[in-house]
Scaffold this motif. Structure first.
Motif, mmCIF file in Angstrom:
data_model
loop_
_atom_site.group_PDB
_atom_site.id
_atom_site.type_symbol
_atom_site.label_atom_id
_atom_site.label_comp_id
_atom_site.label_asym_id
_atom_site.label_seq_id
_atom_site.Cartn_x
_atom_site.Cartn_y
_atom_site.Cartn_z
ATOM 1 N N GLY A 1 0.607 -1.441 -0.006
ATOM 2 C CA GLY A 1 0.139 -0.102 -0.078
ATOM 3 C C GLY A 1 1.026 1.234 0.061
ATOM 4 N N PHE A 2 0.268 2.348 -0.341
ATOM 5 C CA PHE A 2 0.932 3.716 -0.459
ATOM 6 C C PHE A 2 1.364 3.994 0.836
ATOM 7 N N ASP A 3 0.847 3.843 1.928
ATOM 8 C CA ASP A 3 1.288 4.156 3.283
ATOM 9 C C ASP A 3 2.586 3.540 3.813
ATOM 10 N N GLN A 4 2.962 2.459 3.323
ATOM 11 C CA GLN A 4 4.214 1.840 3.462
ATOM 12 C C GLN A 4 5.221 2.086 2.578
ATOM 13 N N LEU A 5 5.156 3.124 1.505
ATOM 14 C CA LEU A 5 6.405 3.391 0.568
ATOM 15 C C LEU A 5 7.178 4.302 1.397
ATOM 16 N N PRO A 6 8.397 4.095 1.320
ATOM 17 C CA PRO A 6 9.335 5.130 1.622
ATOM 18 C C PRO A 6 9.119 6.464 1.222
ATOM 19 N N GLU A 7 9.153 7.373 2.159
ATOM 20 C CA GLU A 7 8.915 9.018 1.775
ATOM 21 C C GLU A 7 9.652 9.484 0.512
ATOM 22 N N ALA A 8 10.816 9.087 0.494
ATOM 23 C CA ALA A 8 11.775 9.428 -0.693
ATOM 24 C C ALA A 8 11.146 8.998 -1.900
ATOM 25 N N ILE A 9 10.277 7.977 -1.961
ATOM 26 C CA ILE A 9 9.556 7.576 -3.027
ATOM 27 C C ILE A 9 8.450 8.182 -3.363
ATOM 28 N N LYS A 10 7.550 8.012 -2.108
ATOM 29 C CA LYS A 10 6.021 8.526 -2.005
ATOM 30 C C LYS A 10 6.011 10.052 -2.478
ATOM 31 N N TYR A 11 6.999 10.785 -2.303
ATOM 32 C CA TYR A 11 6.801 12.247 -2.503
ATOM 33 C C TYR A 11 7.694 12.792 -3.665
ATOM 34 N N SER A 12 8.244 11.634 -4.492
ATOM 35 C CA SER A 12 8.918 11.999 -5.681
ATOM 36 C C SER A 12 8.393 12.742 -6.617
ATOM 37 N N LYS A 13 9.043 13.619 -7.387
ATOM 38 C CA LYS A 13 8.202 14.478 -8.361
ATOM 39 C C LYS A 13 8.496 13.637 -9.770
ATOM 40 N N ILE A 14 8.909 12.598 -9.563
ATOM 41 C CA ILE A 14 8.932 11.961 -10.823
ATOM 42 C C ILE A 14 7.851 10.665 -10.978
ATOM 43 N N PHE A 15 7.494 9.883 -10.062
ATOM 44 C CA PHE A 15 6.904 9.074 -10.109
ATOM 45 C C PHE A 15 5.218 9.628 -10.167
ATOM 46 N N THR A 16 4.415 8.816 -10.958
ATOM 47 C CA THR A 16 2.911 9.313 -10.957
ATOM 48 C C THR A 16 2.192 8.334 -10.349
ATOM 49 N N GLY A 17 0.686 8.742 -9.973
ATOM 50 C CA GLY A 17 0.379 7.708 -9.080
ATOM 51 C C GLY A 17 -0.001 6.200 -9.579
ATOM 52 N N ASN A 18 -0.026 6.102 -10.970
ATOM 53 C CA ASN A 18 0.031 4.770 -11.216
ATOM 54 C C ASN A 18 1.399 4.252 -11.115
ATOM 55 N N ASP A 19 2.440 4.857 -11.228
ATOM 56 C CA ASP A 19 3.851 4.382 -10.882
ATOM 57 C C ASP A 19 3.972 3.945 -9.440
ATOM 58 N N LEU A 20 3.379 4.812 -8.373
ATOM 59 C CA LEU A 20 3.548 4.669 -7.144
ATOM 60 C C LEU A 20 2.515 3.135 -6.873
ATOM 61 N N GLY A 21 1.342 3.214 -7.291
ATOM 62 C CA GLY A 21 0.530 2.180 -7.404
ATOM 63 C C GLY A 21 1.150 0.620 -7.430
ATOM 64 N N MET A 22 2.130 0.657 -8.635
ATOM 65 C CA MET A 22 2.781 -0.387 -8.980
ATOM 66 C C MET A 22 3.963 -0.964 -8.085
ATOM 67 N N LEU A 23 4.470 0.181 -7.704
ATOM 68 C CA LEU A 23 5.234 -0.075 -6.503
ATOM 69 C C LEU A 23 4.973 -0.506 -5.253
ATOM 70 N N ALA A 24 3.688 -0.045 -4.867
ATOM 71 C CA ALA A 24 3.016 -0.294 -3.760
ATOM 72 C C ALA A 24 2.403 -1.851 -3.841
#
Length: 273
Positions: free
Chosen positions: A212-235
């Motif tokens: 889930g999004f809440d467990q993503l590292p802050e350096a990744i969660k608040y990246s200016k590069i990743f989109t919501g879709n990107d973060l969804g895949m990583l989560a």
């Protein structure tokens, strides 16, 4: 955000808005017959599946917005509670559009659209030979949603036999999504086409639980590069890799390239320091 109350729009405006927003919609090519044996064929994009046990699909011939009249399909299933639903693909989409013409009662749309009638096994309406899939159905219920123009009539159907054209099957004998080349209805005169050039897969977390999004590292969660879709895949991984995680934007861009290819494990390896 613009906010609209349905009662503030007329029927045409509301229908246009909803058909554009709620899309793409699969198309049911409904073959019916009346008590006198007159054949009818008409497409409906208010259509989908709602159960597999029992196998149930629903389509809705709405009352016409402009004059509140009903369609021959609705009249027919009230007389003969059976229907064949053909699934529509790109190879016949123009013929399907022609079949939507409001011909007079008794006109055979199979003939007008150049489509081939074939005897069904269990129901009186005809199969549509050109459709990649035909569903023989018995009508379980017809539920009226109103009496004014634009009101739907839910035709709830149980599938009792399925016919598949063999050229759309894979080596295992199952329908091949890429071969089907299905089309769907959008708003106004727009359609969409679903073939191997625009299909993509999204892994579903059914057997496993993504962090889930809440467990993503802050350096990744608040990246200016990743989109919501990107973060969804990583989560959507069961656990984070061990180590610390890069906040470097160049590294994030490199990881994003892997995500664009659906390579989630490789993306995490790039991000892990």
């Amino acid at each position: 955000m613009k906010t609209i109350s349905p009662q503030d729009l007329n029927n045409v405006q509301l229908q246009t808005l909803l058909q554009t927003a709620i899309a793409p919609r699969p198309i049911a090519l409904a073959s019916t017959i009346d008590k006198d044996g007159n054949v009818n064929l008409s497409p409906f994009s208010f259509f989908n599946m709602f159960s597999t046990n029992p196998p149930v699909v629903i389509f809705s011939p709405s009352r016409r917005v402009r004059d509140n009249t009903t369609k021959h399909t609705l009249e027919n299933v009230n007389q003969v509670a059976e229907v064949v639903i053909g699934i529509v693909n790109y190879s016949i989409v123009q013929q399907i559009s022609l079949a939507s013409t409001e011909y007079e009662k008794g006109v055979n749309e199979f003939v007008k659209a150049g489509l081939t009638m074939k005897e069904a096994d269990l129901v009186k309406p005809k199969l549509i030979e050109e459709c990649p899939v035909n569903l023989e159905c018995k009508v379980l219920e017809i539920k009226s949603l109103g009496t004014e123009g634009g009101a739907g009539n839910l035709i709830i159907c149980e599938i009792i036999k399925i016919h598949l054209r063999e050229e759309y099957l894979n080596e295992e004998g199952n329908l091949d999504q890429k071969k089907l080349d299905l089309v769907a209805r959008l708003g106004a005169n727009w359609y969409s086409r679903n073939n191997e050039n625009n299909l993509f897969e999204v892994p579903k977390p059914l057997a496993t639980k993504g962090i889930g999004f809440d467990q993503l590292p802050e350096a990744i969660k608040y990246s200016k590069i990743f989109t919501g879709n990107d973060l969804g895949m990583l989560a959507n991984v069961e656990q984070l890799p061990e180590g610390s995680f890069s906040a470097d934007e160049n590294t994030h861009s490199e990881a994003r390239k892997f995500l664009s290819e659906n390579k989630i494990e490789e993306a995490w390896k790039v991000l892990t320091v």
